[in-house]
Design an enzyme around this catalytic site. Structure first.
Site, mmCIF file in Angstrom:
data_model
loop_
_atom_site.group_PDB
_atom_site.id
_atom_site.type_symbol
_atom_site.label_atom_id
_atom_site.label_comp_id
_atom_site.label_asym_id
_atom_site.label_seq_id
_atom_site.Cartn_x
_atom_site.Cartn_y
_atom_site.Cartn_z
ATOM 1 C CD GLU A 55 39.280 36.392 56.875
ATOM 2 O OE1 GLU A 55 40.212 37.144 56.602
ATOM 3 O OE2 GLU A 55 39.266 35.655 57.888
ATOM 4 C CG ASP B 7 46.289 40.911 54.241
ATOM 5 O OD1 ASP B 7 47.052 41.053 55.210
ATOM 6 O OD2 ASP B 7 45.322 41.680 54.023
ATOM 7 C CB SER B 8 48.392 35.181 56.697
ATOM 8 O OG SER B 8 49.757 35.518 56.869
ATOM 9 C CB THR B 9 46.669 35.969 61.530
ATOM 10 O OG1 THR B 9 46.374 34.663 61.027
ATOM 11 C CG2 THR B 9 45.380 36.746 61.608
ATOM 12 C CG ASP C 2 42.026 26.585 55.780
ATOM 13 O OD1 ASP C 2 42.903 27.351 55.319
ATOM 14 O OD2 ASP C 2 42.257 25.689 56.603
ATOM 15 N N GLY C 3 42.042 29.319 53.446
ATOM 16 C CA GLY C 3 42.858 29.629 52.275
ATOM 17 C C GLY C 3 43.703 28.447 51.837
ATOM 18 C CD GLN D 3 40.755 35.129 63.630
ATOM 19 O OE1 GLN D 3 41.965 34.979 63.657
ATOM 20 N NE2 GLN D 3 40.092 35.324 62.492
ATOM 21 C CG HIS E 44 46.149 47.151 53.501
ATOM 22 N ND1 HIS E 44 45.497 47.784 54.534
ATOM 23 C CD2 HIS E 44 46.060 45.822 53.770
ATOM 24 C CE1 HIS E 44 45.019 46.877 55.371
ATOM 25 N NE2 HIS E 44 45.352 45.687 54.932
ATOM 26 C CG ASP F 61 42.075 44.345 56.910
ATOM 27 O OD1 ASP F 61 42.251 44.826 55.780
ATOM 28 O OD2 ASP F 61 42.945 43.678 57.506
HETATM 29 N N1 SAM Z 1 47.639 43.034 58.044
HETATM 30 C C1 SAM Z 1 47.533 42.009 58.976
HETATM 31 C C2 SAM Z 1 48.789 41.693 59.734
HETATM 32 O O1 SAM Z 1 49.840 41.540 59.169
HETATM 33 O O2 SAM Z 1 48.724 41.629 60.948
HETATM 34 C C3 SAM Z 1 46.768 40.850 58.518
HETATM 35 C C4 SAM Z 1 45.340 41.252 58.490
HETATM 36 S S1 SAM Z 1 44.104 40.230 57.953
HETATM 37 C C5 SAM Z 1 42.915 40.781 59.104
HETATM 38 C C6 SAM Z 1 44.500 38.575 58.392
HETATM 39 C C7 SAM Z 1 43.303 37.661 58.123
HETATM 40 O O3 SAM Z 1 43.741 36.358 57.817
HETATM 41 C C8 SAM Z 1 42.331 37.540 59.286
HETATM 42 O O4 SAM Z 1 41.113 38.138 58.959
HETATM 43 C C9 SAM Z 1 42.179 36.026 59.489
HETATM 44 O O5 SAM Z 1 40.877 35.609 59.818
HETATM 45 C C10 SAM Z 1 42.643 35.509 58.141
HETATM 46 N N2 SAM Z 1 43.078 34.103 58.180
HETATM 47 C C11 SAM Z 1 43.811 33.482 59.134
HETATM 48 N N3 SAM Z 1 43.997 32.195 58.809
HETATM 49 C C12 SAM Z 1 43.383 31.998 57.606
HETATM 50 C C13 SAM Z 1 43.221 30.871 56.763
HETATM 51 N N4 SAM Z 1 43.739 29.687 57.089
HETATM 52 N N5 SAM Z 1 42.541 31.035 55.600
HETATM 53 C C14 SAM Z 1 42.027 32.246 55.251
HETATM 54 N N6 SAM Z 1 42.129 33.344 56.041
HETATM 55 C C15 SAM Z 1 42.798 33.221 57.188
#
Ligand code: SAM
Length: 282
Positions: free
Chosen positions: A106, A156-158, A138-139, A32, A63, A87
């Protein structure tokens, strides 16, 4: 980024824009686009693929709520899985519970490295904590394959696009359920329901067939603009969501939690949902 301003690109018809006083990083990982900049009001801001993820100024609300609500409601949690959360803010809050060991999965090592470098106040050293285990994977694949079982799973995903899309599917939720111990609780980042109606509606309809108690709790996070942020709640423990306020209060005290947003009154009140949110759960 235009001139001294950063415009988030989450919606085609609505934008929030931040003044940028300094760009600390602007590049791409294998997964990304990653930008970290400074804003006079919110401090340092993390952006992934054009979407604000977290800011130094208001990260505590998101959080604290996504970590403490399930852990305190559970009451006896010893293990927690965080999916995403690069983060480190969620890991830090989970580790505030002395009895809990945390695994963070992550997908993007780049997010962890850049956040450790430019946003250390969010993780506060939690990646190096003896009760923390960090897995780069990958989660969705992790929950499909692991033999471990957890008391609490925190997604806690995107948002549901790019690498995060898979973390909103029925198959992923079913695998999360498989990873939960008896009476375990799954919580999810479910977007801002006023602006992201389908995220909440889809999350509900996908979780509902899997768990006996599915609902949401809410909190206003200033940089997730558009009103309340919603967090998904799914468990087979019917009592957990209805834990009385005095019990929550006792548990928070026993855990010695120091918080800026979360408390027992907020915990109970957060499950009260406005009708426009209830309507999405029809
Ligand atoms: N608090 C935030 C929000 O709601 O916007 C989320 C923050 S956190 C940085 C989200 C994380 O999920 C990112 O670091 C991203 O790389 C991770 N992520 C996305 N897809 C993922 C997956 N399939 N497996 C594990 N982590 C993943």
């Amino acid at each position: 980024m235009t001139g001294q301003w950063y415009s988030e690109t989450l919606y085609p018809d609505f934008r929030q824009t931040f003044e940028v006083t300094r760009v600390l990083y602007d590049g791409r990982s294998g997964f990304q686009g990653i930008v970290i900049f400074e804003n006079p009001r919110f401090g340092r801001v993390l952006v992934l693929d054009g979407v604000i993820q977290t800011t130094e100024g208001d990260e505590f609300i998101y959080h604290e709520m996504l970590a403490h609500v399930p852990l305190i409601a559970h009451g006896r949690a010893e293990t927690a899985l965080i999916v995403g959360g690069g983060d480190g803010g969620m890991l830090r809050r989970v580790l505030q519970h002395d009895s809990v060991r945390a695994t963070l999965v992550e997908i993007d090592q780049g997010v962890i490295d850049l956040c450790r470098q430019y946003l250390p106040s969010i993780s506060e050293g939690s990646f190096d904590h003896p009760r923390a285990k960090v897995v780069i994977a990958d989660g969705a694949k992790f929950v499909a394959e692991t033999d471990e079982r957890f008391d609490v799973v925190i997604v806690d995903s995107t948002d549901p696009m790019g690498p995060g899309e898979v973390l909103f599917t029925s198959a992923f939720y079913a695998d999360c359920k498989r990873c939960l111990k008896d009476g375990g609780i799954l919580v999810t980042q479910s977007g801002v329901p006023f602006l992201q109606k389908s995220v909440l509606a889809n999350t509900y309809s996908r979780l509902k067939p899997l768990f006996s108690d599915v609902s949401f709790f809410v909190a206003p996070v200033p940089t997730y603009s558009g009103g309340f942020m919603a967090f998904g709640w799914a468990t087979d423990n019917l009592e957990a969501r209805r834990t009385p306020q005095p019990v929550i209060e006792e548990r928070i005290e026993a855990a010695g939690l120091s918080t800026r947003y979360y408390n027992a009154d907020i915990h109970v009140a957060a499950f009260g949902l406005p009708n426009y949110v209830r309507a999405l759960m029809a």
